[in-house]
Write an enzyme that holds these catalytic residues in place. Structure first.
Site, PDB file in Angstrom:
ATOM      1  N   LYS A   1     -32.076 -10.857  46.872  1.00 22.92           N
ATOM      2  CA  LYS A   1     -32.144 -11.120  45.425  1.00 22.92           C
ATOM      3  C   LYS A   1     -31.646 -12.521  45.154  1.00 22.92           C
ATOM      4  O   LYS A   1     -30.487 -12.850  45.406  1.00 22.92           O
ATOM      5  CB  LYS A   1     -31.288 -10.091  44.691  1.00 22.92           C
ATOM      6  CG  LYS A   1     -31.241 -10.320  43.190  1.00 22.92           C
ATOM      7  CD  LYS A   1     -30.544  -9.185  42.470  1.00 22.92           C
ATOM      8  CE  LYS A   1     -30.404  -9.483  41.000  1.00 22.92           C
ATOM      9  NZ  LYS A   1     -29.703  -8.403  40.284  1.00 22.92           N
TER      10      LYS A   1
ATOM     11  N   LYS B   1     -36.738  -9.837  45.507  1.00 20.20           N
ATOM     12  CA  LYS B   1     -36.780 -10.095  44.072  1.00 20.20           C
ATOM     13  C   LYS B   1     -36.360 -11.523  43.776  1.00 20.20           C
ATOM     14  O   LYS B   1     -35.351 -11.950  44.336  1.00 20.20           O
ATOM     15  CB  LYS B   1     -35.813  -9.113  43.406  1.00 20.20           C
ATOM     16  CG  LYS B   1     -35.556  -9.337  41.961  1.00 20.20           C
ATOM     17  CD  LYS B   1     -34.546  -8.338  41.466  1.00 20.20           C
ATOM     18  CE  LYS B   1     -34.203  -8.713  40.048  1.00 20.20           C
ATOM     19  NZ  LYS B   1     -32.998  -8.112  39.595  1.00 20.20           N
TER      20      LYS B   1
END
Ligand code: PBG
Length: 328
Positions: A198, A252
């Site tokens: 992330k 992500k």
């Protein structure tokens, strides 16, 4: 034409053009984000995400029942917490009766055929908006205390009916602690989808509007990943999380990180989930609404690219368009 190889041959003949496709999108590939807020009968559009709503538990359950009827199979719940319930320790996250837990219970009670997943983080619950408990000097997030509290939050989610817990706070050691805590509480069947990779991304901007979770000071660069680092750091993160027991790993954002997604796909044996984040949604949706590009085609193309790069499942806000564009 002398060259015997004519790539155009397969492109123009309609049945063949389709037969040689390798990448397909199905409604069952998608996990739909839901923003659950207090109240009843509430449905508030997010200003920076037209078509996306904050919904009270009753409305969110209706909305999910409709999506289930359309053939979508899973959702991920986020809590929108009233300001007066936030404090520096994010205590509302541990309230077994908070909006997320109530939504999980409602989906179970109404037997809505959707797999329940929850985002596990503190940023929606803390008054300062950071993803955990601050250290003594109040400038950084303290790792281990935060992890202890994440375990409690996860057990509450499991108790309320979550099938999958998705830790998104980027605290080291989270997955191992969660696995131990869930097992000890009798939730050995609850799966962990780790937000393993992330990045500290500007593309989360609209989400912080949707979940009211923008940090009050500073930013998340002390715990989220640096986009300027190489693919190796992503490999390290997925390795650690899988060693600790992650059942699935996430990358992500998705679209700007297809290289990372591909590398993760080649590295791991577990399913890979890509999160097409709020900013990716808002960019496409804004351009489509302005008439600057063909929204339906651009959305499908963005999602095909994510799938082609290696995603097994995709978290996306585009359920409205997808219900129209995709077969079941
Ligand atoms: C919570 C969380 C965030 C997103 C998912 N979980 C925000 C953040 O890390 O700042 C972003 C999702 C999106 O932008 O759609 N930590």
């Amino acid at each position: 034409m002398q060259d015997p190889i004519h790539p155009r041959r397969l492109r123009g003949i309609m049945p063949l053009r389709q037969m040689v496709r390798r990448v397909t999108l199905r409604r069952g590939d998608f996990i739909l984000p839901v923003f659950a807020c207090e109240g009843t009968g509430v449905k508030r559009e997010v200003a920076s995400m037209p078509g996306v709503f904050q919904m009270s538990v009753d409305v969110a359950a209706d909305w999910l029942a409709e999506r289930a009827g359309e053939g979508f199979g899973a959702y991920i719940a986020f809590g929108v917490i009233a300001k007066e319930k936030k404090n520096p320790r994010g205590d509302e996250a541990l309230n077994p009766d908070n909006v997320v837990c109530r939504l999980l219970e409602e989906v179970g009670r109404r037997k809505i055929g959707m797999t329940s997943m929850t985002d596990l983080c503190f940023c929606e619950y803390t008054s300062h908006g950071h993803c955990g408990i601050l250290s003594g000097d109040a400038t950084t997030v303290a790792n281990d205390v935060t992890v202890d509290r994440l375990v409690k939050q996860a057990v509450n989610h499991a108790q309320a009916g979550a099938a999958v817990i998705a830790p998104s706070g980027m605290m080291d050691g989270t997955v191992g602690a969660l696995r131990g805590g869930l097992d000890a509480a009798g939730f050995g069947n609850v799966a962990i989808l780790s937000y393993a990779v992330k990045y500290a991304s500007a593309f989360y901007g609209p989400f912080r509007d949707a979940a009211d979770s923008a940090p009050e000071f500073g930013d998340r660069r002390a715990y989220q990943m640096d986009p300027a680092r190489g693919v190796e750091e992503a490999m390290l993160e997925v390795d650690l999380d899988i060693q600790q027991g992650a059942d699935m790993v996430m990358v992500k954002p998705a679209g700007p990180y297809l290289d990372i997604l591909r590398a993760v796909r080649q590295r791991v044996q577990v399913p890979v989930v890509a999160y097409q984040v709020s900013g990716e949604y808002s960019m496409l949706e804004a351009a489509a609404r302005a008439g600057w590009l063909d929204g339906d085609r651009a959305v499908l193309e963005s999602l095909l690219a994510i799938k082609r790069a290696g995603a097994d499942l995709i978290i996306s806000y585009f359920s409205q368009r997808l219900a129209k564009l995709l077969e079941r």
